[in-house]
Scaffold this motif. Sequence first.
Motif, PDB file in Angstrom:
ATOM      1  N   PHE A  39     -12.852  -5.596  -8.460  1.00 26.06           N
ATOM      2  CA  PHE A  39     -13.421  -5.234  -7.159  1.00 26.06           C
ATOM      3  C   PHE A  39     -12.906  -6.179  -6.080  1.00 26.06           C
ATOM      4  O   PHE A  39     -12.497  -5.742  -4.999  1.00 26.06           O
ATOM      5  N   GLY A  80     -10.135  -7.789  -6.147  1.00 22.73           N
ATOM      6  CA  GLY A  80      -8.737  -7.424  -5.934  1.00 22.73           C
ATOM      7  C   GLY A  80      -8.601  -6.187  -5.055  1.00 22.73           C
ATOM      8  O   GLY A  80      -7.727  -6.118  -4.192  1.00 22.73           O
ATOM      9  N   SER A  81      -9.511  -5.228  -5.261  1.00 18.73           N
ATOM     10  CA  SER A  81      -9.417  -3.985  -4.484  1.00 18.73           C
ATOM     11  C   SER A  81      -9.647  -4.253  -3.002  1.00 18.73           C
ATOM     12  O   SER A  81      -9.077  -3.586  -2.151  1.00 18.73           O
ATOM     13  N   ILE A  82     -10.478  -5.261  -2.701  1.00 21.03           N
ATOM     14  CA  ILE A  82     -10.719  -5.610  -1.290  1.00 21.03           C
ATOM     15  C   ILE A  82      -9.425  -6.099  -0.649  1.00 21.03           C
ATOM     16  O   ILE A  82      -9.037  -5.648   0.437  1.00 21.03           O
ATOM     17  N   ALA A  98      -0.641  -2.541   6.315  1.00 21.08           N
ATOM     18  CA  ALA A  98       0.644  -1.834   6.192  1.00 21.08           C
ATOM     19  C   ALA A  98       0.668  -0.569   7.040  1.00 21.08           C
ATOM     20  O   ALA A  98       1.710  -0.138   7.517  1.00 21.08           O
ATOM     21  N   ARG A  99      -0.499   0.014   7.232  1.00 21.40           N
ATOM     22  CA  ARG A  99      -0.599   1.251   7.985  1.00 21.40           C
ATOM     23  C   ARG A  99      -0.545   0.979   9.485  1.00 21.40           C
ATOM     24  O   ARG A  99      -0.231   1.861  10.266  1.00 21.40           O
ATOM     25  N   ALA A 152      -6.359  -5.550  -1.704  1.00 24.45           N
ATOM     26  CA  ALA A 152      -5.369  -4.470  -1.663  1.00 24.45           C
ATOM     27  C   ALA A 152      -5.655  -3.513  -0.510  1.00 24.45           C
ATOM     28  O   ALA A 152      -4.745  -3.065   0.184  1.00 24.45           O
ATOM     29  N   LEU A 153      -6.948  -3.246  -0.299  1.00 26.05           N
ATOM     30  CA  LEU A 153      -7.310  -2.325   0.784  1.00 26.05           C
ATOM     31  C   LEU A 153      -6.943  -2.932   2.135  1.00 26.05           C
ATOM     32  O   LEU A 153      -6.401  -2.233   3.010  1.00 26.05           O
ATOM     33  N   ASP A 154      -7.228  -4.235   2.279  1.00 26.82           N
ATOM     34  CA  ASP A 154      -6.849  -4.900   3.531  1.00 26.82           C
ATOM     35  C   ASP A 154      -5.337  -4.845   3.709  1.00 26.82           C
ATOM     36  O   ASP A 154      -4.830  -4.619   4.813  1.00 26.82           O
ATOM     37  N   GLY A 155      -4.623  -5.047   2.587  1.00 26.49           N
ATOM     38  CA  GLY A 155      -3.160  -4.971   2.644  1.00 26.49           C
ATOM     39  C   GLY A 155      -2.695  -3.596   3.081  1.00 26.49           C
ATOM     40  O   GLY A 155      -1.798  -3.460   3.914  1.00 26.49           O
ATOM     41  N   ALA A 156      -3.337  -2.558   2.511  1.00 30.10           N
ATOM     42  CA  ALA A 156      -2.956  -1.189   2.859  1.00 30.10           C
ATOM     43  C   ALA A 156      -3.242  -0.914   4.331  1.00 30.10           C
ATOM     44  O   ALA A 156      -2.431  -0.294   5.025  1.00 30.10           O
ATOM     45  N   THR A 157      -4.393  -1.409   4.797  1.00 31.60           N
ATOM     46  CA  THR A 157      -4.738  -1.197   6.204  1.00 31.60           C
ATOM     47  C   THR A 157      -3.727  -1.873   7.108  1.00 31.60           C
ATOM     48  O   THR A 157      -3.283  -1.302   8.114  1.00 31.60           O
ATOM     49  N   SER A 195      -4.552   4.307  12.998  1.00 37.55           N
ATOM     50  CA  SER A 195      -4.920   5.474  12.207  1.00 37.55           C
ATOM     51  C   SER A 195      -5.707   6.471  13.049  1.00 37.55           C
ATOM     52  O   SER A 195      -5.558   7.671  12.898  1.00 37.55           O
TER      53      SER A 195
END
Lengths: 295, 310, 258
Positions: free
Chosen positions: A19, A21-23, A32-33, A25-30, A37
Motif C-alpha cells: 500500500f 508503495g502504491s502511494i 508523469a501525467r 507509484a500513484l504520485d509518480g503517475a500523477t 488532467s
Amino acid sequence: MRSKKTVLIVAAGALAVCFAGSIFALDGATAARGGESTLEEVLYLPSGKALQRLSLGYSSLLADIYWTRAVQYFGSRVQRSTRYELLDPLLEITTDLDPHLIVAYQDGSIFLSQQPTWGAGEPDKAVALLEKGIRNNPEYWRLYFTLGFVHYVDRHDYKAAEQAFRKGSEVPGALPWMRVMAARMAEKGADLGTAVALWQGVYNNTNDKELKQTATMHLDSLRADADMNELDRRIQLYRQKTGALPARWSDLIRAGLLPGIPLDPTGVPYKLEANGQVNIQDPSKFKFLGEFRNK
Amino acid sequence: MHVIEIQGLSKDYPVGFWKKQLRPALKPLDLAVEQGETFGFLGPNGAGKTTTLKLLMGIIFPSSGSARILGKDFHDPEIKRRIGFLPEQPYFYDYLSAPELLDYYAQLSGVPQTGRKQRISEMLDRVGLGDVGNKQLRKFSKGMLQRVGIAQAIIHDPEVIFLDEPMSGLDPLGRHEIRELIQSLKDVGKTIFFSTHILSDAEALCDRVAVIHKGELRGVGVVNDLRSSAAGKTEVIWEGASALGSVSNYALEPHVTGDTVRATVSTELLDTMLERLRQQHARLISVTPLHGTLEQYFLSRTSDQEPVRV
Amino acid sequence: MNSRLSAITLNTFREAVRDRVLYNLIIFVLLLVASAPLFGQISIGLERLILVNVGLSSISVFGILIGIFIGIGLVSKEIEKKTLYTILSRPVRRWEFIVGKYFGLVLTLVVNAILMSVGFYVALLISEHKLTGADGHLLIAIYFAVLEFLMITAVTLLFSSFSTPIFSAIFAFALFVIGTFATDLRNFAAAAHGMTKWFATAAAYAVPNFASLNVIGQVAHDQPLGGSLIVMNTLYALLYSAAVTAGAVLIFERRNLK
C-alpha cells in the motif's frame, strides 16, 4: 497453527508495504501525467449538454463536481497566472449541467471578469454567463447586482450598469439599495463611494475565500485612496497656514489638522514623504491603489 | 495409535444483535477413534455433528480445545493429504463433468499427474459412474451426486474418511449402494468417521458409536455390546415400590418414579420375578421383551426427560 | 506457481468461460463496437474518434463490470454451496484459494480484453480500411484497462471474502465510481484543511485510482504518453492489487465459514 500465523504476518506485511508503495507509484503517475488532467477532460467533452445526457440523471451531482473543478482551477492560478482559458468552458459545463447553481454564475462571473492575474480578464464572457444565469433564474435579483458590478467595474459601461441595477431592483424581494445603485450609476458614473459599495456587495455575496480576499484588497485600496485624498487636502491646508510642508505627522497634529497618527486600513501608519507626498508603507498589500486618487 | 483424538474441542457462536452472547454449538468434546474403526457419530438434526466435522476440517476455528489426526495437529496441511471428506448434501461445480471434477480435486490433494487419469476412471467405475462420460454435473441425479461425493473424498486414497450424513436424501436403493461403498472402504481397512441421524445405517456399518445431543456428548458405545447387552432381557414396570426389595436380586437398573418402578430382567428369570411381585401385591403395568437395538441406546441418551411416568 | 494454485486458477477461469452470462456481455460489446461506424456516419469527420472512444471505453467498462459481476460470487458462492468444504479439507491453504481465485478472474478478464480488442481492431480496420501507427498507440489504453481489471478484481475479491454478493457488488461498484473521480478527490484534499484534508487524502489513496489509468482521451487524440507514466501506472496497479489481495487473505484466513 504456526503456518497460519506465518501467513497472517506475511499478509499484513505485504499489505503495509504494497500500500505504501502504491502511494509513491500513484504520485509518480500523477507527476508523469502533468497537472493538466482536468484540461484534457474538459477539452474532450466540451459540451455540457452532452455530458448531461451521459450523466444518467445525476447531472446536478456532476455539476457540483465541475464547479469544484472550476474553483480549484481558478484557485491554482489566481495571482500566479495570466492563462485562464479553461475557466469559461468549465463554468459553461457546470451551468449547463445545473442551470440553477447560483454560486457558479455569481462567483464564476467575477473570476472571469477580473483583470489578470486576478482573473481571466474576460468581462464580456462574464456578462454572457450572468445573462444566462438571469435567464435561468429570473427571480434571483442578486445576479443583476453582479451583472451591474461587472459592467461598472470591468467594462466601465455605466449605462449598462444602470440598466442592470434598475432591472434588479424591480425583481420582487430586491433590497432597496439596488435602486440607489441604479441612481448613482445614472448621475455620477465612476465614483469612489460607488466602487466601495459595489465591492462591499461582492464581499457580502460570496463565500469563496479567494474572492473575499480580492474584495477585501479592493476595499482596502479604495479606502486608502480616500484617506490619502483627505490627507493631501489637510497637507495643503497646513501649507496655506504655515507656508511650509510638514516634516512629520506630528506637525499636522500640533496644528490641529489631525486628531492623531493616520493609519491605513491594515493598521499601519501612512508615510509622509519629504516633498509632502502621502504614501503607504507596504505597497504589496494595496494592489489596486490609485484608481480614485486625486492628482 | 488413535487415528482421531479430539481433546476438549468446543465451538461457541455469538448471537444477538450486538454479538455479545455466546451460544454453544459444541460443548467441550473428547473422543478417540482407533485405526481401522468405523465410527458412527449419532445425533438428531442440529445436535452439533456438522459443527464437529467442520471444526475437524478447519472450515471453522474452535473456541477451545484441539484435535490430532494421524498423530498430527488437525490444522497441519500435511495430514489433509491423508484424509477425505464428504460434506452433508454436497453440491459440486455443476459446470464440470465428473472426470473434470475428480481431476480438480486430485490436483488439489497432490495426486501426481502420472496415472491420475487412470485413477479417476477406476474411481468412477468403483462408485458405479463408469458410464457417465463428459456429462455436466448439473444433469446428475441426487444419488449420482452422492456417489461423485464419495469418489472425491477417496480420489487421493486417504487413510481416514469423514462422511457427513452420507445417506441423507437418498432413496432406499441409493442408500443401499452408498452403504455398500462404505462397507467396501471398511473392508480395505480405512478408518471411517461418519455422522448420521439414521440409526439403522449406523447399526449396520459401525464398530462404535458416539451419541451427541444439544452440542454435548451423551455416550460412546460398542455396537455389538449394545446389542448383546440388551438381548434376552425384558422390561417390567409395576406399581408398588415397596416390592423392589424382594426382587432386588433379579431387577436390573431399576428406576423408581414415585410409586412406579421400571426395571429389566433376564428373560429366564422373568417368571420367578413376576411370581415374587405378585406375592408382594405389586400391580403389574407392563412386561416388554427388549430387542436390543441401538435405537434404545440412542433414545435413552437423547431424552432429556426423566423416565416416563406410567 | 504451485499445482494447487494453478488448479484453482484454471477452475475459476473454466467456470467463467462456461457461464453463459459472460457470453451475453461479450456479444453486447461486440455489437457496440460493430455499430460504432454507424455513430461515425452521424458525426461526419469523427468516425475514427468516436469509434476509438466507444470501443476503448467499452473494453474498460465492460471488463470492470464483468469483473465485479463474477468477482462478487468468487468466494461467497463457494461458501454458500459448500464447495469450499471439499477444498479446505484438502492440503489447500486458505491464501492459495484466495490468490488462485484472483489469478483465475484476472485471466478471464485478460482473455476477454483480448477478444474485445480483436473485435475493436476489426471494426477499426473496416472503418478506416487500414491500420496506422496511431492505432498501435491505442494498445496503451487497452493495457491500462487490463491494469484496471487487476485492481477491480482485487477490490471485489476483498469484499467477497467477508460480505454477501449483493453488498460486495454495491461496495465494488461504489469504489469503481469513486475511483473514476479520484483526481477530484485528490484536488479536494489539496484544497481542504485540518481533519477534512487528512481524511480526504487518506480516502484519495485508499480508493482504486481509475482516473490515473484512464488515457482513452489522450490516445484517441494521439497525444504522446510518457514511458514513465506507463511504468508508474503498472507499478501502482500491481502494488495496489497486491495490498488489497493481502487484505482479503488477512480476512479470509481468520474467517469462520458458515
